[in-house]
Design an enzyme around this catalytic site. Sequence first.
Site, PDB file in Angstrom:
ATOM      1  CG  ASP A 144      -1.725  -4.564  -0.490  1.00 43.25           C
ATOM      2  OD1 ASP A 144      -1.994  -3.685   0.342  1.00 43.25           O
ATOM      3  OD2 ASP A 144      -2.518  -4.931  -1.366  1.00 43.25           O
ATOM      4  CG  HIS A 210      -5.134  -2.241   0.976  1.00 44.46           C
ATOM      5  ND1 HIS A 210      -4.470  -2.914  -0.022  1.00 44.46           N
ATOM      6  CD2 HIS A 210      -6.106  -1.520   0.360  1.00 44.46           C
ATOM      7  CE1 HIS A 210      -5.024  -2.613  -1.189  1.00 44.46           C
ATOM      8  NE2 HIS A 210      -6.025  -1.779  -0.984  1.00 44.46           N
ATOM      9  CB  SER A 543      -7.639  -2.362  -3.559  1.00 41.91           C
ATOM     10  OG  SER A 543      -6.675  -1.381  -3.773  1.00 41.91           O
TER      11      SER A 543
END
Length: 766
Positions: A144, A210, A543
């Site tokens: 990520d 994220h 996600s």
Amino acid sequence: MVSNQRVRLFMLCFCLVNNAVIAATEDENVERKPYIVYMGEATENSLVEAAENHHNLLMTVIGDESKARELKIYSYGKNINGFVARLFPHEAEKLSREEGVVSVFKNTQRQLHTTRSWDFLGLVESKYKRSVGIESNIIVGVLDTGIDVESPSFNDKGVGPPPAKWKGKCVTGNNFTRCNNKVIGAKYFHIQSEGLPDGEGDTAADHDGHGTHTSSTIAGVSVSSASLFGIANGTARGGVPSARIAAYKVCWDSGCTDMDMLAAFDEAISDGVDIISISIGGASLPFFEDPIAIGAFHAMKRGILTTCSAGNNGPGLFTVSNLAPWVMTVAANSLDRKFETVVKLGNGLTASGISLNGFNPRKKMYPLTSGSLASNLSAGGYGEPSTCEPGTLGEDKVMGKVVYCEAGREEGGNGGQGQDHVVRSLKGAGVIVQLLEPTDMATSTLIAGSYVFFEDGTKITEYINSTKNPQAVIFKTKTTKMLAPSISSFSARGPQRISPNILKPDISAPGLNILAAYSKLASVTGYPDDNRRTLFSIMSGTSMACPHAAAAAAYVKSFHPDWSPAAIKSALMTTATPMRIKGNEAELSYGSGQINPRRAIHPGLVYDITEDAYLRFLCKEGYNSTSIGLLTGDNSNNTTKKEYNCENIKRGLGSDGLNYPSLHKQVNSTEAKVSEVFYRTVTNVGYGPSTYVARVWAPKGLRVEVVPKVMSFERPKEKRNFKVVIDGVWDETMKGIVSASVEWDDSRGHLVRSPILLFRSDNDYR
């Protein structure tokens, strides 16, 4: 005779010179780009020897040793054999024909598929069964944007040292000084380091938020009073809070490159992770040209399940990504809550919008205007003030006011194109944005803001035009209940074209408006001038669904550490909760259904798939024997191994050629009849003798027969074979999508469900 030889010699020389001229012309017009040269399974040679072999292979094409060293960027060699080099297209094509090369493909940029979710899934804290000792030995590798190890979600108080199997490292750097017993490893990958923003290079620190969000969804410890500026206040935690995290930073401000992801897979496999979570995707490509499919295959060979996001290009069909059958592809569904941001007008009317607005109003009412009325464009000026485009509004007409912006008309436009930033830069008090289409995804705003449905926007326009002193107020976002689960509008749908008879996505998990940890280095809205920071944020996307499925897989593995990746995936799919959704997309949107982790630890039966079964599937799909052999290492220089040969594969493998937990067939548009056979093998993972009876659900006009209808088992690990025969006539009532199912029931709590989905694209299936 001599004359003919001279002519032939002349023609040969002419062709060689002509080809060289063409290549030189290409070289002048085309810049060398990074290409990945994939060579299958890594050999037993050292990394140094592998790199030298890669150099020698490259030199055969480049023709110059020093130039070849200059052009080679990176060598893989721990589990994956291959390298990255800057090449012209004709050089890449020539390399692809060299012995030992599976594929050569251009390095591309891919994108991220961007609280109470575990309670919603039935894992209520302190009320669900856990195997904490084994859970703490499970390591989840997260590919990520990095991680913020200082987040309270990764506090390692009371956590023991990393498992003995862990072989990874903690690579420190700017804003990243340590790991701990929760985040036990961190590495970053940016093979081509130019073009990074200041302070972002050479570090696993998360500048985006994220990666921190996805990692805490998987294994974050319990943190009370978590919220985004008071929104969604509650306890945030991961699905397997005792598990460990290994962070692999592959995504940067510019995106996520194929070569970086493949390097991270190579490292993660060697480091000793048990599960890999990767919420990244791009264009669907043949498996040998897809870095995620390649990396996940090598992970599968080492007993590691890879979970992937399905993509955010929904709701159209044929939009799903991450299609390999050895990965678990995850769609996004909703929770039983939504975020409502109410707008009240001066005439008393209200509009219920959606956003993540953490601002409490300081006044009862604010002056209200529209983008059209706040225009600073002269006649013939460029831009569209009605949608609040940058540079089209006047500060004197916006300052201190709430501004209403009409929906943008660009393709796919749905409002939210930075209007909050435009209005704040002109010292406005708030923004109301009209949506072209309804959305279920809430986003943070830089100032007080709400996104309203199209019809409500029209009423706001009418109100503004009906009075000399229009007023409005935007209230802080509140949480309300909603029916759930449903598939999120953005979640990508099947079917797929790479392996048309494998149903994707496989499963769904919560991915809408998920509260989880956030990085202190990232702004809430993503705007560089947004200086607000938060420990937790709310994000949406497949996600966010992917790490829920990764945690569920880790949860199952904590009870069954010896299960294969396919067995874990099967357990999650066959125990999933089927969903009811609007429209006729059915399993094309959610696969087998929403994950049910508590049921998945006792599935009764599993559909296991070995590496060899995947190879037979690849043969059936048309991949050649040489490439498959290199993928497995069977065509390596090791003389004790036999070369892989698809001609030796048994035929008659059924409609899909794989022991998959779901059954899917794309029917030719010219065929009026449906006639398919699926062969399956189940393994008993229950305890003691048991008997399962097949139950079939199918619509009128479709005959689904299971042979045999009854299966008995005496002990664990016994296997039984059956087949599913499907016959019918495709009529108008069936439209383009037909759903059915097969369930094996032992009357003792085990219900093993496999969806059946037939698809024909010539009809109006919407």
